[in-house]
Motif scaffolding. Structure first.
Motif, PDB file in Angstrom:
ATOM      1  N   ARG A  26      30.105   7.237  45.152  1.00 37.19           N
ATOM      2  CA  ARG A  26      28.844   6.495  45.066  1.00 37.19           C
ATOM      3  C   ARG A  26      27.774   7.529  44.788  1.00 37.19           C
ATOM      4  NH1 ARG A  26      27.112   1.111  47.633  1.00 37.19           N
ATOM      5  NH2 ARG A  26      25.008   1.004  46.824  1.00 37.19           N
ATOM      6  N   GLY A  27      27.153   7.423  43.640  1.00 38.71           N
ATOM      7  CA  GLY A  27      26.179   8.433  43.240  1.00 38.71           C
ATOM      8  C   GLY A  27      26.860   9.776  43.093  1.00 38.71           C
ATOM      9  N   ASP A  28      26.296  10.786  43.739  1.00 36.63           N
ATOM     10  CA  ASP A  28      26.868  12.132  43.623  1.00 36.63           C
ATOM     11  C   ASP A  28      27.764  12.499  44.804  1.00 36.63           C
ATOM     12  OD1 ASP A  28      25.006  12.452  45.637  1.00 36.63           O
ATOM     13  OD2 ASP A  28      23.997  14.174  44.720  1.00 36.63           O
ATOM     14  N   THR A  29      28.189  11.486  45.571  1.00 37.86           N
ATOM     15  CA  THR A  29      29.012  11.752  46.746  1.00 37.86           C
ATOM     16  C   THR A  29      30.369  11.074  46.610  1.00 37.86           C
ATOM     17  OG1 THR A  29      26.995  11.828  48.079  1.00 37.86           O
ATOM     18  CG2 THR A  29      29.079  11.621  49.264  1.00 37.86           C
ATOM     19  N   VAL A  30      31.427  11.827  46.936  1.00 39.05           N
ATOM     20  CA  VAL A  30      32.791  11.305  46.928  1.00 39.05           C
ATOM     21  C   VAL A  30      33.291  11.309  48.369  1.00 39.05           C
ATOM     22  CG1 VAL A  30      35.145  11.574  46.071  1.00 39.05           C
ATOM     23  CG2 VAL A  30      33.209  12.223  44.613  1.00 39.05           C
ATOM     24  N   TYR A  31      33.723  10.148  48.827  1.00 42.01           N
ATOM     25  CA  TYR A  31      34.257   9.975  50.175  1.00 42.01           C
ATOM     26  C   TYR A  31      35.768   9.827  50.058  1.00 42.01           C
ATOM     27  CZ  TYR A  31      29.366   8.758  50.969  1.00 42.01           C
ATOM     28  OH  TYR A  31      28.000   8.768  51.011  1.00 42.01           O
ATOM     29  N   LEU A  32      36.505  10.733  50.695  1.00 37.80           N
ATOM     30  CA  LEU A  32      37.961  10.661  50.675  1.00 37.80           C
ATOM     31  C   LEU A  32      38.468  10.070  51.979  1.00 37.80           C
ATOM     32  CD1 LEU A  32      37.524  12.680  48.325  1.00 37.80           C
ATOM     33  CD2 LEU A  32      39.616  13.781  49.056  1.00 37.80           C
ATOM     34  N   SER A  33      39.330   9.077  51.865  1.00 33.80           N
ATOM     35  CA  SER A  33      40.032   8.570  53.037  1.00 33.80           C
ATOM     36  C   SER A  33      40.890   9.687  53.599  1.00 33.80           C
ATOM     37  CB  SER A  33      40.938   7.395  52.650  1.00 33.80           C
ATOM     38  OG  SER A  33      40.185   6.295  52.212  1.00 33.80           O
ATOM     39  N   GLY A  34      41.322   9.536  54.822  1.00 35.85           N
ATOM     40  CA  GLY A  34      42.175  10.546  55.431  1.00 35.85           C
ATOM     41  C   GLY A  34      43.411  10.794  54.593  1.00 35.85           C
ATOM     42  N   GLN A  35      43.602  12.041  54.189  1.00 35.38           N
ATOM     43  CA  GLN A  35      44.764  12.421  53.387  1.00 35.38           C
ATOM     44  C   GLN A  35      45.890  12.862  54.305  1.00 35.38           C
ATOM     45  OE1 GLN A  35      44.754  12.046  49.827  1.00 35.38           O
ATOM     46  NE2 GLN A  35      43.104  10.830  50.723  1.00 35.38           N
ATOM     47  N   VAL A  36      47.079  12.357  54.025  1.00 34.38           N
ATOM     48  CA  VAL A  36      48.254  12.720  54.811  1.00 34.38           C
ATOM     49  C   VAL A  36      49.252  13.451  53.929  1.00 34.38           C
ATOM     50  CG1 VAL A  36      47.893  10.816  56.433  1.00 34.38           C
ATOM     51  CG2 VAL A  36      49.415  10.486  54.469  1.00 34.38           C
ATOM     52  N   ALA A  37      50.298  13.971  54.558  1.00 35.98           N
ATOM     53  CA  ALA A  37      51.285  14.799  53.856  1.00 35.98           C
ATOM     54  C   ALA A  37      52.328  13.921  53.179  1.00 35.98           C
ATOM     55  CB  ALA A  37      51.949  15.760  54.835  1.00 35.98           C
ATOM     56  N   HIS A  38      52.051  13.572  51.926  1.00 36.36           N
ATOM     57  CA  HIS A  38      53.031  12.821  51.145  1.00 36.36           C
ATOM     58  C   HIS A  38      53.000  13.308  49.710  1.00 36.36           C
ATOM     59  CE1 HIS A  38      50.279  10.270  48.744  1.00 36.36           C
ATOM     60  NE2 HIS A  38      49.479  10.426  49.781  1.00 36.36           N
ATOM     61  N   ASP A  39      54.115  13.110  49.034  1.00 35.68           N
ATOM     62  CA  ASP A  39      54.223  13.359  47.600  1.00 35.68           C
ATOM     63  C   ASP A  39      54.795  12.072  47.046  1.00 35.68           C
ATOM     64  OD1 ASP A  39      54.430  14.334  45.066  1.00 35.68           O
ATOM     65  OD2 ASP A  39      55.958  15.825  45.500  1.00 35.68           O
ATOM     66  N   GLY A  40      53.939  11.264  46.444  1.00 31.41           N
ATOM     67  CA  GLY A  40      54.346   9.912  46.071  1.00 31.41           C
ATOM     68  C   GLY A  40      54.619   9.135  47.346  1.00 31.41           C
ATOM     69  N   PRO A  41      55.693   8.366  47.367  1.00 33.05           N
ATOM     70  CA  PRO A  41      55.972   7.556  48.561  1.00 33.05           C
ATOM     71  C   PRO A  41      56.679   8.325  49.691  1.00 33.05           C
ATOM     72  CG  PRO A  41      57.607   7.115  46.888  1.00 33.05           C
ATOM     73  CD  PRO A  41      56.607   8.064  46.267  1.00 33.05           C
ATOM     74  N   GLU A  42      57.053   9.581  49.434  1.00 27.11           N
ATOM     75  CA  GLU A  42      57.818  10.358  50.418  1.00 27.11           C
ATOM     76  C   GLU A  42      56.912  11.248  51.255  1.00 27.11           C
ATOM     77  OE1 GLU A  42      61.095   9.842  50.768  1.00 27.11           O
ATOM     78  OE2 GLU A  42      60.923   8.377  49.141  1.00 27.11           O
ATOM     79  N   LEU A  43      57.147  11.260  52.569  1.00 28.68           N
ATOM     80  CA  LEU A  43      56.416  12.171  53.440  1.00 28.68           C
ATOM     81  C   LEU A  43      56.907  13.595  53.220  1.00 28.68           C
ATOM     82  CD1 LEU A  43      56.243  10.172  56.793  1.00 28.68           C
ATOM     83  CD2 LEU A  43      54.548  10.308  54.959  1.00 28.68           C
ATOM     84  N   VAL A  44      55.996  14.544  53.285  1.00 28.09           N
ATOM     85  CA  VAL A  44      56.305  15.959  53.124  1.00 28.09           C
ATOM     86  C   VAL A  44      56.360  16.598  54.506  1.00 28.09           C
ATOM     87  CG1 VAL A  44      55.425  18.159  52.241  1.00 28.09           C
ATOM     88  CG2 VAL A  44      55.253  16.086  50.843  1.00 28.09           C
ATOM     89  N   ALA A  45      57.418  17.346  54.770  1.00 22.42           N
ATOM     90  CA  ALA A  45      57.606  18.051  56.047  1.00 22.42           C
ATOM     91  C   ALA A  45      57.425  17.123  57.242  1.00 22.42           C
ATOM     92  CB  ALA A  45      56.667  19.252  56.136  1.00 22.42           C
ATOM     93  N   PRO A  46      58.106  15.960  57.243  1.00 21.83           N
ATOM     94  CA  PRO A  46      57.932  15.035  58.363  1.00 21.83           C
ATOM     95  C   PRO A  46      58.370  15.677  59.680  1.00 21.83           C
ATOM     96  CG  PRO A  46      59.828  14.392  57.039  1.00 21.83           C
ATOM     97  CD  PRO A  46      59.132  15.499  56.300  1.00 21.83           C
ATOM     98  N   ALA A  47      57.634  15.381  60.725  1.00 19.10           N
ATOM     99  CA  ALA A  47      57.972  15.906  62.047  1.00 19.10           C
ATOM    100  C   ALA A  47      59.166  15.143  62.606  1.00 19.10           C
ATOM    101  CB  ALA A  47      56.781  15.756  62.977  1.00 19.10           C
ATOM    102  N   PRO A  48      60.033  15.827  63.328  1.00 18.59           N
ATOM    103  CA  PRO A  48      61.126  15.114  63.993  1.00 18.59           C
ATOM    104  C   PRO A  48      60.568  14.260  65.127  1.00 18.59           C
ATOM    105  CG  PRO A  48      61.155  17.448  64.574  1.00 18.59           C
ATOM    106  CD  PRO A  48      60.089  17.264  63.546  1.00 18.59           C
ATOM    107  N   VAL A  49      61.132  13.072  65.246  1.00 22.25           N
ATOM    108  CA  VAL A  49      60.658  12.112  66.250  1.00 22.25           C
ATOM    109  C   VAL A  49      61.835  11.725  67.139  1.00 22.25           C
ATOM    110  CG1 VAL A  49      59.663   9.811  66.558  1.00 22.25           C
ATOM    111  CG2 VAL A  49      58.896  11.260  64.674  1.00 22.25           C
ATOM    112  N   GLY A  50      61.599  11.721  68.434  1.00 20.87           N
ATOM    113  CA  GLY A  50      62.645  11.365  69.397  1.00 20.87           C
ATOM    114  C   GLY A  50      62.829   9.869  69.490  1.00 20.87           C
ATOM    115  N   PRO A  51      63.800   9.433  70.290  1.00 25.48           N
ATOM    116  CA  PRO A  51      64.085   7.995  70.444  1.00 25.48           C
ATOM    117  C   PRO A  51      62.906   7.197  71.006  1.00 25.48           C
ATOM    118  CG  PRO A  51      65.567   9.332  71.812  1.00 25.48           C
ATOM    119  CD  PRO A  51      64.696  10.266  71.046  1.00 25.48           C
ATOM    120  N   ASP A  52      61.988   7.892  71.687  1.00 25.58           N
ATOM    121  CA  ASP A  52      60.809   7.209  72.232  1.00 25.58           C
ATOM    122  C   ASP A  52      59.675   7.102  71.212  1.00 25.58           C
ATOM    123  OD1 ASP A  52      60.033   9.858  72.071  1.00 25.58           O
ATOM    124  OD2 ASP A  52      59.350   9.997  74.154  1.00 25.58           O
ATOM    125  N   GLY A  53      59.914   7.604  69.969  1.00 25.89           N
ATOM    126  CA  GLY A  53      58.897   7.535  68.923  1.00 25.89           C
ATOM    127  C   GLY A  53      57.893   8.666  68.957  1.00 25.89           C
TER     128      GLY A  53
END
Length: 143
Positions: A26-53
């Motif tokens: 908007r005008g001279d300002t660019v607002y970026l939504s929170g960027q996460v670690a993905h390359d296309g639809p795949e997560l990059v370096a996903p953290a291991p998650v236990g059975p409790d999530g």
């Protein structure tokens, strides 16, 4: 200043399911939504998650942070901008100690200087959008 917005997205499924765009200019300002670690639809370096999530190992924090900056740079390029134009960032991290350890080196690498000229805030949070995520970075740039 024009009241029209220009928007950009990565084209990943969660943009449509959640209902948002990755960046808005908007005008001279660019607002970026929170960027996460993905390359296309795949997560990059996903953290291991236990059975409790819950994450069982935070050692991928730096790798995820690098991918967040790479995704942000790719979006900014579409607006004729770069990370040099970022004036404010917020880093959301699942583990504050791991985030703090990774942020200095990764930020300096991403911004290409030992003293990034950007206002920065880090916030610890118990979880992000996907359980395997350790970092999310939101930015504002001026072009």
């Amino acid at each position: 200043m024009s009241s029209e917005n220009r928007v950009e997205s990565h084209g990943v499924a969660w943009e449509e399911s959640y209902g948002y765009v990755q960046a808005v200019q908007r005008g001279d300002t660019v607002y970026l939504s929170g960027q996460v670690a993905h390359d296309g639809p795949e997560l990059v370096a996903p953290a291991p998650v236990g059975p409790d999530g819950r994450v069982t190992d935070f050692s991928n924090t730096g790798a995820q942070m690098r991918q967040c900056y790479a995704n942000a740079a790719r979006l900014l390029q579409r607006f004729g901008a770069s990370l040099d134009d970022v004036v404010d960032e917020v880093l959301y991290v699942v583990d504050a100690a791991a985030g703090d350890a990774a942020a200095g080196p990764v930020r300096k690498e991403a911004y290409g200087r030992p003293d990034p000229q950007v206002a920065s805030t880090m916030i610890g949070t118990p979880r992000l959008a996907f359980p395997e995520l350790l970092v999310e970075i939101k930015m504002v740039a001026r072009v």
